[in-house]
Design a protein around this motif. Structure first.
Motif, PDB file in Angstrom:
ATOM      1  N   PHE A  76       0.865  -1.247   0.026  1.00 52.58           N
ATOM      2  CA  PHE A  76      -0.111  -0.182   0.087  1.00 52.58           C
ATOM      3  C   PHE A  76       0.750   1.358   0.168  1.00 52.58           C
ATOM      4  CE2 PHE A  76      -3.329  -2.781   1.855  1.00 52.58           C
ATOM      5  CZ  PHE A  76      -4.256  -2.841   0.725  1.00 52.58           C
ATOM      6  N   GLN A  77       2.235   1.159   0.418  1.00 50.02           N
ATOM      7  CA  GLN A  77       3.140   2.275   0.421  1.00 50.02           C
ATOM      8  C   GLN A  77       3.300   2.677  -0.831  1.00 50.02           C
ATOM      9  OE1 GLN A  77       6.201   1.323   3.018  1.00 50.02           O
ATOM     10  NE2 GLN A  77       4.666   0.735   4.592  1.00 50.02           N
ATOM     11  N   VAL A  78       3.199   1.597  -1.852  1.00 55.14           N
ATOM     12  CA  VAL A  78       3.692   2.350  -3.286  1.00 55.14           C
ATOM     13  C   VAL A  78       2.493   2.247  -4.234  1.00 55.14           C
ATOM     14  CG1 VAL A  78       5.974   1.393  -3.305  1.00 55.14           C
ATOM     15  CG2 VAL A  78       4.153  -0.017  -4.328  1.00 55.14           C
ATOM     16  N   ALA A  79       1.282   1.756  -3.613  1.00 56.93           N
ATOM     17  CA  ALA A  79      -0.010   1.900  -4.503  1.00 56.93           C
ATOM     18  C   ALA A  79      -0.724   3.261  -4.448  1.00 56.93           C
ATOM     19  CB  ALA A  79      -1.110   1.009  -3.798  1.00 56.93           C
ATOM     20  N   ASP A  80      -1.140   3.490  -5.735  1.00 59.20           N
ATOM     21  CA  ASP A  80      -1.590   4.616  -6.009  1.00 59.20           C
ATOM     22  C   ASP A  80      -3.298   4.680  -5.664  1.00 59.20           C
ATOM     23  OD1 ASP A  80       0.144   6.498  -7.786  1.00 59.20           O
ATOM     24  OD2 ASP A  80       0.067   4.551  -8.660  1.00 59.20           O
ATOM     25  N   TYR A  81      -3.743   3.412  -5.769  1.00 60.41           N
ATOM     26  CA  TYR A  81      -4.926   3.059  -5.224  1.00 60.41           C
ATOM     27  C   TYR A  81      -5.088   1.682  -4.491  1.00 60.41           C
ATOM     28  CZ  TYR A  81      -6.089   6.804  -8.753  1.00 60.41           C
ATOM     29  OH  TYR A  81      -6.142   7.824  -9.331  1.00 60.41           O
ATOM     30  N   GLY A  82      -5.261   1.784  -3.328  1.00 61.11           N
ATOM     31  CA  GLY A  82      -5.257   0.611  -2.351  1.00 61.11           C
ATOM     32  C   GLY A  82      -6.624   0.224  -2.017  1.00 61.11           C
ATOM     33  N   LEU A  83      -7.189  -1.057  -2.063  1.00 64.47           N
ATOM     34  CA  LEU A  83      -8.367  -1.473  -1.715  1.00 64.47           C
ATOM     35  C   LEU A  83      -8.106  -2.634  -0.691  1.00 64.47           C
ATOM     36  CD1 LEU A  83     -11.404  -1.469  -2.056  1.00 64.47           C
ATOM     37  CD2 LEU A  83     -11.201  -3.127  -4.028  1.00 64.47           C
ATOM     38  N   VAL A  84      -8.575  -2.332   0.557  1.00 63.93           N
ATOM     39  CA  VAL A  84      -8.572  -3.438   1.763  1.00 63.93           C
ATOM     40  C   VAL A  84      -9.644  -4.317   1.624  1.00 63.93           C
ATOM     41  CG1 VAL A  84      -8.048  -3.968   4.193  1.00 63.93           C
ATOM     42  CG2 VAL A  84      -6.874  -1.731   3.016  1.00 63.93           C
ATOM     43  N   ALA A  85      -9.388  -5.415   0.826  1.00 64.01           N
ATOM     44  CA  ALA A  85     -10.633  -6.333   0.884  1.00 64.01           C
ATOM     45  C   ALA A  85     -10.107  -7.959   0.626  1.00 64.01           C
ATOM     46  CB  ALA A  85     -11.521  -5.843  -0.130  1.00 64.01           C
ATOM     47  N   ASP A  86     -11.017  -8.544   0.766  1.00 64.87           N
ATOM     48  CA  ASP A  86     -10.860  -9.972   0.157  1.00 64.87           C
ATOM     49  C   ASP A  86     -10.518 -10.027  -1.246  1.00 64.87           C
ATOM     50  OD1 ASP A  86     -10.835 -12.664  -0.521  1.00 64.87           O
ATOM     51  OD2 ASP A  86     -11.599 -13.333   1.309  1.00 64.87           O
ATOM     52  N   LEU A  87      -9.430 -10.491  -1.753  1.00 65.00           N
ATOM     53  CA  LEU A  87      -9.230 -10.719  -3.411  1.00 65.00           C
ATOM     54  C   LEU A  87     -10.302 -11.254  -4.143  1.00 65.00           C
ATOM     55  CD1 LEU A  87      -7.754 -13.059  -4.673  1.00 65.00           C
ATOM     56  CD2 LEU A  87      -5.873 -12.344  -3.341  1.00 65.00           C
ATOM     57  N   PHE A  88     -10.853 -12.379  -3.369  1.00 64.12           N
ATOM     58  CA  PHE A  88     -11.720 -13.410  -4.008  1.00 64.12           C
ATOM     59  C   PHE A  88     -13.009 -12.790  -4.373  1.00 64.12           C
ATOM     60  CE2 PHE A  88      -8.486 -16.268  -2.283  1.00 64.12           C
ATOM     61  CZ  PHE A  88      -8.188 -16.654  -3.402  1.00 64.12           C
ATOM     62  N   GLU A  89     -13.531 -11.679  -3.428  1.00 65.11           N
ATOM     63  CA  GLU A  89     -14.756 -11.085  -3.480  1.00 65.11           C
ATOM     64  C   GLU A  89     -14.404  -9.859  -4.562  1.00 65.11           C
ATOM     65  OE1 GLU A  89     -16.029  -9.861   0.585  1.00 65.11           O
ATOM     66  OE2 GLU A  89     -15.877 -12.019   1.121  1.00 65.11           O
ATOM     67  N   VAL A  90     -13.364  -9.377  -4.625  1.00 61.30           N
ATOM     68  CA  VAL A  90     -13.176  -8.255  -5.574  1.00 61.30           C
ATOM     69  C   VAL A  90     -13.087  -8.624  -7.138  1.00 61.30           C
ATOM     70  CG1 VAL A  90     -11.208  -6.319  -5.989  1.00 61.30           C
ATOM     71  CG2 VAL A  90     -11.807  -6.965  -3.759  1.00 61.30           C
ATOM     72  N   LEU A  91     -12.376  -9.704  -7.245  1.00 59.66           N
ATOM     73  CA  LEU A  91     -12.071 -10.057  -8.712  1.00 59.66           C
ATOM     74  C   LEU A  91     -13.242 -10.188  -9.488  1.00 59.66           C
ATOM     75  CD1 LEU A  91      -9.145 -12.769  -8.506  1.00 59.66           C
ATOM     76  CD2 LEU A  91      -9.314 -10.615  -9.855  1.00 59.66           C
ATOM     77  N   PRO A  92     -14.375 -10.987  -9.130  1.00 60.56           N
ATOM     78  CA  PRO A  92     -15.754 -10.907  -9.883  1.00 60.56           C
ATOM     79  C   PRO A  92     -16.128  -9.515 -10.067  1.00 60.56           C
ATOM     80  CG  PRO A  92     -15.900 -12.303  -7.858  1.00 60.56           C
ATOM     81  CD  PRO A  92     -14.446 -11.518  -7.749  1.00 60.56           C
ATOM     82  N   GLN A  93     -16.191  -8.806  -8.959  1.00 57.06           N
ATOM     83  CA  GLN A  93     -17.029  -7.621  -9.042  1.00 57.06           C
ATOM     84  C   GLN A  93     -15.983  -6.640 -10.019  1.00 57.06           C
ATOM     85  OE1 GLN A  93     -17.679  -5.522  -5.239  1.00 57.06           O
ATOM     86  NE2 GLN A  93     -17.696  -7.511  -4.260  1.00 57.06           N
ATOM     87  N   LEU A  94     -14.794  -6.718  -9.823  1.00 49.83           N
ATOM     88  CA  LEU A  94     -13.795  -5.812 -10.882  1.00 49.83           C
ATOM     89  C   LEU A  94     -14.037  -6.231 -12.288  1.00 49.83           C
ATOM     90  CD1 LEU A  94     -12.053  -3.461 -10.421  1.00 49.83           C
ATOM     91  CD2 LEU A  94     -10.193  -5.214 -10.283  1.00 49.83           C
TER      92      LEU A  94
END
Ligand code: FAD
Lengths: 309, 249
Positions: free
Chosen positions: A287-305
């Protein structure tokens, strides 16, 4: 000044990083010749001849140069090098394998992975996994350099250089021989040249889960990369590793899923234009190098994204 | 067959390295030092070759400051039989190191020289390749599998596109990659025993090698810092930012 660029290629085509290496040669300034050494490598030579800024392409076509075995190729390059002030190759596995052997034959130093040309004898290069940038100056008669592709914008393929065969008495040194290779086949763009890279880490958990990155990558036309932990665990093959000791990428968009952001990983991607990190640990260093950070479970994020993009 | 393994004392890979205020170098005062991780893999491979009965003797060599003895003792605890330290406080370039190693190769006549593919301080990735040129030996870089059959070494290498298989004629120089093996830890009794193994201390002058480098470091700077980013609260917000702010999708 005259510069010899040693092309990386697969006989039938040129490795993209060769065009970035020619760009580095242009920054040094002088006549630029490209050496294409291989077997039945005319197509690669023709591709090299199209690179803007190249004055001449030298072709060394011989069975001994197939697969770019360093023992056979280094004597040829070292011999040609005597007519040049600089010899450059891309910092690909082929370039990194060959160039130190060339430098040792010439009794000169080799400067690895330059990211900028300050002058004809002064270059910048990352050290300590990119934690520092060293400016180094060489007083060697022939400067032998490898070039990090992400440091230089590739030259266009609009040129039309002459192609010439090199007079050579090629010999197989008889020290090593090629047995075979397992080259990953993929319809995706090449990792180091892709506009978008999606990477997965240990957080993906398994090879099956790693494949969950595919639909998003398909939608974005992205290449897929990985952390060392994901490669070591056998989720994906070695050629996907991004980092200090893997591939160096600098795409317009880098999305890291389940990667903690160890310095060795950051070394391979922190020059990306936009970095997105998805990680369930809000303290993860990525997160220290990320322009956009999302604190979340990746398995939930992937299909939504995938759905929303 | 005798196996020569080269090891280097470097900053521990977990250390966050900083640049000195005067930009002359990185600041290594009081930081933890360790064996270069790739050298650990090289030592492990040598030990495995000995366990298989392929290697008869393992000689560990290091070029560096006196304290490199610590890393050499670790290698001996893991299974190296004896050591040669070429002591110098100067940071030699890869060519000088390769020239010194070549002298050791001439003295020791190993069938195989194992090195890490790169050291994590200078990130040069050169020494093994240079040594192979100077010694006129076959070269296998980025090894992920090593098998010796008679006078041949069958090698699998990690390359950009995947894996490549080569056959090398012995004697060979092999540089190792991350997935060749997983190094073991030294056991306490072995650490004690290692203290008694022979360790010869030499200097570059003993080998008559000119170690002066033609490359000078003018400056060492910190890398460009990335602008601090933001945390987004949802996938919707992320997609919106990527489309409308960053304009990358
Ligand atoms: C010599 C050497 C060279 C190295 N070279 C490289 C290199 O080139 N490239 C490289 O990448 N590494 C390299 N490493 C390894 C590096 O130090 C790290 O160990 C590695 O990058 C860690 O990979 P990771 O982030 O995938 O795993 P971890 O550090 O284990 O991180 C996993 C992350 O996933 C997150 N996570 C888990 N589950 C989920 C979930 N469901 N949803 C969201 N987030 C989740 C966790 O919070 C954690 O942050 C090297 C190390 C050494 C010693």
């Amino acid at each position: 000044m005259s510069i010899l660029v040693v092309a990386d290629h697969h006989n039938a085509d040129l490795v993209a990083a060769t065009a970035n290496t020619v760009a580095a040669a242009q920054k040094i300034g002088g006549d630029i010749h490209v050496l294409v050494a291989g077997e039945a490598c005319q197509a690669a030579a023709e591709a090299a001849a199209k690179l803007e800024g190249v004055a001449k392409v030298l072709v060394a076509d011989h069975a001994a140069y197939n697969h770019q075995l360093a023992e056979n190729l280094a004597p040829l390059v070292a011999d040609l090098a005597k007519a040049y002030s600089h010899v450059l190759a891309p910092a690909t596995t082929n370039g990194k394998n060959l160039m130190p052997r060339v430098a040792a034959l010439l009794d000169v130093a080799q400067i690895s992975e330059i990211i900028s040309v300050e002058s004809a004898d002064t270059f910048k290069r990352p050290i300590y996994a990119g934690s520092a940038i060293a400016t180094v100056q060489s007083s060697d008669a022939v400067k032998v350099l490898t070039v990090r592709a992400t440091g230089f914008d590739a030259v266009a393929a609009t040129g039309n250089a002459a192609i010439e065969a090199v007079a050579q008495d090629a010999q197989d040194a008889g020290l090593s021989s090629f047995v075979g290779e397992e080259i990953a086949k993929s319809d995706r763009p090449e990792l180091t040249a892709a506009r978008v890279v999606i990477s997965g880490g240990r957080g993906l958990g398994s090879a099956e889960n790693f494949a969950k990155l595919d639909p998003l990558a398909d939608k974005l036309g992205a290449a897929i990369g990985a952390s060392r932990a994901a490669v070591d665990a056998g989720f994906v093959p070695n050629d996907m590793q991004v980092g200090q000791t893997g591939k160096i990428v600098a795409p317009e968009l880098y999305i890291a899923f389940g990667i903690s952001g160890a310095i060795q990983h950051l070394a391979g991607m922190k020059d990306s234009k936009v970095i997105v990190a998805v990680n369930k640990d809000e303290e993860a260093p990525i997160f220290q190098v990320a322009d956009y950070g999302l604190v979340a479970d990746l398995f939930e994020v992937l299909p939504q994204l995938e759905q929303q993009i | 067959m005798k196996v020569l393994v080269a090891v280097k004392r470097v900053v521990d890979y977990n250390v966050k390295v900083r640049v000195k205020a005067d930009q002359s170098d990185v600041d290594l005062t009081n930081v933890k030092m360790a064996m270069n991780p790739f050298c650990e893999i090289a030592v492990e491979e040598a030990v495995r070759l000995k366990e298989k009965g392929v290697a008869t003797e393992i000689v560990v060599v290091s070029i560096g400051p006196k304290k490199s003895e610590e890393q050499m003792r670790t290698a001996m605890a893991l299974g190296a039989d004896r050591g040669i330290l070429i002591e110098t406080d100067e940071a030699l370039d890869s060519l000088a190191v390769a020239k010194l190693l070549n002298k050791v190769v001439a003295d020791e006549q190993p069938g195989l020289v194992l090195l890490g593919k790169q050291s994590i301080d200078t990130d040069n990735n050169q020494t093994g390749q240079m040594l192979s040129a100077l010694a006129g030996m076959s070269l296998g870089t980025y090894a992920s599998e090593v098998a010796i059959e008679g006078e041949q070494l069958n090698l699998v290498r990690e390359i950009d596109g995947g894996l490549q298989k080569l056959q090398l004629k012995l004697p060979a120089v092999v540089t190792v990659d991350l997935r060749l093996n997983e190094p073991r830890y030294a056991r306490l009794p072995d650490i004690m025993k290692a203290k008694k193994k022979p360790l010869e201390v030499k200097t570059p002058a003993d080998y008559g090698v000119d170690t002066a480098s033609k490359v000078t470091t003018l400056k060492v700077e910190p890398p460009a810092e990335r602008q601090a980013g933001i945390k987004v609260a949802s996938v919707e917000e992320l997609v919106d930012k990527l489309k409308n702010e960053a304009k990358v999708i």
